[in-house]
Scaffold this motif. Structure first.
Motif, mmCIF file in Angstrom:
data_model
loop_
_atom_site.group_PDB
_atom_site.id
_atom_site.type_symbol
_atom_site.label_atom_id
_atom_site.label_comp_id
_atom_site.label_asym_id
_atom_site.label_seq_id
_atom_site.Cartn_x
_atom_site.Cartn_y
_atom_site.Cartn_z
ATOM 1 N N ALA A 107 -27.248 -89.480 -8.682
ATOM 2 C CA ALA A 107 -27.670 -90.303 -7.536
ATOM 3 C C ALA A 107 -26.827 -89.963 -6.314
ATOM 4 N N ARG A 108 -25.525 -89.828 -6.516
ATOM 5 C CA ARG A 108 -24.633 -89.561 -5.387
ATOM 6 C C ARG A 108 -24.752 -88.110 -4.919
ATOM 7 N N PHE A 109 -24.745 -87.212 -5.855
ATOM 8 C CA PHE A 109 -24.752 -85.796 -5.508
ATOM 9 C C PHE A 109 -26.050 -85.416 -4.790
ATOM 10 N N MET B 114 -14.640 -89.589 -15.477
ATOM 11 C CA MET B 114 -13.260 -89.403 -15.016
ATOM 12 C C MET B 114 -13.084 -89.356 -13.493
ATOM 13 N N VAL B 115 -14.096 -88.873 -12.774
ATOM 14 C CA VAL B 115 -13.922 -88.651 -11.325
ATOM 15 C C VAL B 115 -14.912 -89.479 -10.498
ATOM 16 N N CYS B 116 -16.193 -89.329 -10.804
ATOM 17 C CA CYS B 116 -17.214 -90.032 -10.014
ATOM 18 C C CYS B 116 -17.406 -91.422 -10.610
ATOM 19 N N LYS B 117 -16.331 -92.219 -10.545
ATOM 20 C CA LYS B 117 -16.337 -93.545 -11.174
ATOM 21 C C LYS B 117 -17.148 -94.533 -10.333
ATOM 22 N N ASN C 22 -14.462 -96.555 -6.219
ATOM 23 C CA ASN C 22 -13.513 -95.571 -5.706
ATOM 24 C C ASN C 22 -13.576 -94.214 -6.412
ATOM 25 N N PRO C 23 -14.659 -93.504 -6.284
ATOM 26 C CA PRO C 23 -14.702 -92.160 -6.880
ATOM 27 C C PRO C 23 -13.649 -91.263 -6.236
ATOM 28 N N ASP C 24 -13.087 -90.382 -7.061
ATOM 29 C CA ASP C 24 -11.999 -89.519 -6.596
ATOM 30 C C ASP C 24 -12.587 -88.249 -5.967
ATOM 31 N N CYS C 25 -13.278 -88.415 -4.857
ATOM 32 C CA CYS C 25 -14.019 -87.305 -4.237
ATOM 33 C C CYS C 25 -13.111 -86.149 -3.845
ATOM 34 N N ILE C 26 -11.896 -86.464 -3.457
ATOM 35 C CA ILE C 26 -10.981 -85.402 -3.003
ATOM 36 C C ILE C 26 -10.752 -84.386 -4.124
ATOM 37 N N ASN C 27 -10.707 -84.867 -5.357
ATOM 38 C CA ASN C 27 -10.470 -83.947 -6.477
ATOM 39 C C ASN C 27 -11.743 -83.580 -7.231
ATOM 40 N N CYS C 28 -12.884 -83.795 -6.600
ATOM 41 C CA CYS C 28 -14.154 -83.536 -7.294
ATOM 42 C C CYS C 28 -14.588 -82.078 -7.093
ATOM 43 N N PRO C 29 -14.933 -81.405 -8.188
ATOM 44 C CA PRO C 29 -15.289 -79.985 -8.061
ATOM 45 C C PRO C 29 -16.627 -79.735 -7.360
ATOM 46 N N ILE C 30 -17.483 -80.784 -7.252
ATOM 47 C CA ILE C 30 -18.789 -80.528 -6.629
ATOM 48 C C ILE C 30 -18.918 -81.229 -5.267
ATOM 49 N N GLN C 31 -17.760 -81.581 -4.732
ATOM 50 C CA GLN C 31 -17.697 -82.303 -3.458
ATOM 51 C C GLN C 31 -18.425 -81.577 -2.319
ATOM 52 N N GLU C 32 -18.296 -80.261 -2.302
ATOM 53 C CA GLU C 32 -18.830 -79.469 -1.192
ATOM 54 C C GLU C 32 -20.330 -79.715 -0.939
ATOM 55 N N ASN C 33 -21.086 -79.852 -2.025
ATOM 56 C CA ASN C 33 -22.539 -80.032 -1.850
ATOM 57 C C ASN C 33 -22.981 -81.472 -2.075
ATOM 58 N N CYS C 34 -22.041 -82.399 -2.108
ATOM 59 C CA CYS C 34 -22.399 -83.773 -2.480
ATOM 60 C C CYS C 34 -22.923 -84.575 -1.289
ATOM 61 N N PHE C 35 -24.103 -85.114 -1.452
ATOM 62 C CA PHE C 35 -24.741 -85.920 -0.407
ATOM 63 C C PHE C 35 -23.886 -87.150 -0.077
ATOM 64 N N ALA C 36 -23.516 -87.902 -1.109
ATOM 65 C CA ALA C 36 -22.787 -89.164 -0.876
ATOM 66 C C ALA C 36 -21.454 -88.910 -0.175
ATOM 67 N N PHE C 37 -20.801 -87.823 -0.546
ATOM 68 C CA PHE C 37 -19.502 -87.513 0.073
ATOM 69 C C PHE C 37 -19.701 -87.197 1.552
ATOM 70 N N SER C 38 -20.676 -86.362 1.853
ATOM 71 C CA SER C 38 -20.843 -85.963 3.261
ATOM 72 C C SER C 38 -21.331 -87.122 4.122
ATOM 73 N N GLU D 5 -21.674 -92.296 1.502
ATOM 74 C CA GLU D 5 -22.632 -93.223 0.891
ATOM 75 C C GLU D 5 -22.253 -93.576 -0.550
ATOM 76 N N GLN D 6 -21.040 -93.230 -0.965
ATOM 77 C CA GLN D 6 -20.657 -93.447 -2.369
ATOM 78 C C GLN D 6 -20.877 -94.891 -2.815
ATOM 79 N N ALA D 7 -20.526 -95.854 -1.951
ATOM 80 C CA ALA D 7 -20.612 -97.266 -2.365
ATOM 81 C C ALA D 7 -22.062 -97.736 -2.492
#
Ligand code: SF4
Length: 352
Positions: free
Chosen positions: A140-142, A184-187, A190-206, A209-211
């Motif tokens: 959903a987030r990615f 472990m990461v996309c909890k 408070n997902p740990d986006c900074i240490n997420c390996p797929i952060q670069e292409n993640c919709f919610a991160f950019s 919209e994580q919450a």
């Protein structure tokens, strides 16, 4: 995305007792146990089962009561029974070997789409995506999917998206990695986006919209309520009360009532009338049962009993109650539930 995700998984995966195996029996056992419990709670159960029944045939041959005993504390006992049935079918019809593909696995009792996909991909490397609660969240987030994950439409959309994201060359590792990333990461919080390996292409991160993802519309539980209505008759008068705000039927009129479990007989009604000071202890009243009705609202199921109380003196009702002539009642806006009573042909002579 695949390379980064797999690399992260190899470095960060937890050493869980059911990892690093492609034994379908072990995978099946762990998946069913983990469907209803957290990893920390489920692990001892899993270890115990494997210790007692090393193979599916041993499991199938076991006494169901011994299985239930080992299962004790996990809840959902029907799952243990279904597992035992499934194990016996595999023992008897499949030579004690799990079918090696999704389409055959899904035919087995107690194996749904999730478990079938998990066994097919982890044990047989079939390119089938596995979507558990953690994976729903990651997808959903990615991918930025706002469809309710509890809806039928949502389930289809997520299954398609998961299949599109799947690394079909390495489905087992991919599925495990997605599940681990969610755990472990996309909890949820408070997902740990900074240490997420797929952060670069993640919709919610950019879009930050994580919450807001995933969208999960909770089904409201249906509440059951029990209304005891008293149709007081004092001469040619009866009494109504207008319903207040913050509840159903705001502004409509109804007979005085008590919301509590349904009263079963005139003696219980009398006790409650006295206890609630509608009438005095010494008052002689006639109590007649009129009717029971069930009424369904969107999130409430109402059960109502109507009692006619004929009094010789005016009942002691709150100031909010109005006194009316009995046959004036049809002029007042009443809920459908009361309308049923008032318009019931069989009760006309008792009511009016
Ligand atoms: S970047 Fe953040 S929101 Fe996106 S998948 Fe990773 S942890 Fe989840």
């Amino acid at each position: 995305m695949h390379q980064k995700l797999h690399h992260w998984y190899q470095l960060n995966k937890r050493d869980l007792p059911w990892r690093n195996t492609n034994n379908p029996y072990i995978i099946w056992l762990s998946e069913i146990i983990l469907q209803q419990t957290r990893v920390e709670q489920g692990s001892p159960y899993f270890i115990n089962f494997v210790k007692n029944y090393e193979t599916i045939t041993q499991f199938a041959n076991a006494d169901i009561n011994d299985i239930l005993k080992l299962w004790q504390g996990l809840g959902y006992y029907s799952r243990a029974r279904n597992m035992h049935n499934t194990a016996q079918i595999i023992r008897d019809n499949y030579n004690g070997e799990f079918p090696n593909n999704y389409n055959e696995l899904i035919k087995l009792k107690g194996i749904g789409p999730y478990t079938a996909a998990a066994i097919a991909s982890f044990a047989f490397n079939e390119p089938k995506s596995v979507v558990d609660g953690n994976v729903y969240r990651v997808i959903a987030r990615f991918a930025g999917i706002y469809t309710d994950i509890n809806s039928t439409e949502g389930k289809k959309e997520f299954a398609l998206a998961a299949q599109e994201l799947l690394d079909s060359e390495n489905p087992a590792t991919h599925n495990q990695a997605m599940m681990e990333l969610g755990a472990m990461v996309c909890k949820p919080q408070n997902p740990d986006c900074i240490n997420c390996p797929i952060q670069e292409n993640c919709f919610a991160f950019s879009k930050k919209e994580q919450a807001n993802l995933p969208v999960k519309i909770k089904k409201l539980k249906t509440k059951e309520r029990y209304f005891n209505y008293f149709v007081f008759e004092f001469g040619n008068k009866t009494y109504l009360k207008q319903r207040g705000p913050k509840d159903i039927w705001q502004g409509l009129f109804e007979f005085p009532m008590l919301e509590m479990s349904l009263l079963k007989n005139p003696s219980e009604v009398l006790d409650e009338l006295v206890k609630n000071e509608f009438i005095s202890k010494t008052e002689k009243v006639k109590i007649q049962f009129l009717e029971n009705y069930k009424h369904i609202l969107t999130h409430q199921k109402l059960f109502a009993s109507f009692w006619k109380i004929t009094c010789k003196t005016k009942p002691n009702l709150s100031n909010e109650c109005i006194e009316i002539e009995i046959d004036e009642i049809k002029k007042y806006a009443v809920p459908r539930l009361l309308e049923k009573l008032i318009s019931n042909d069989k009760l006309q002579h008792q009511l009016f």
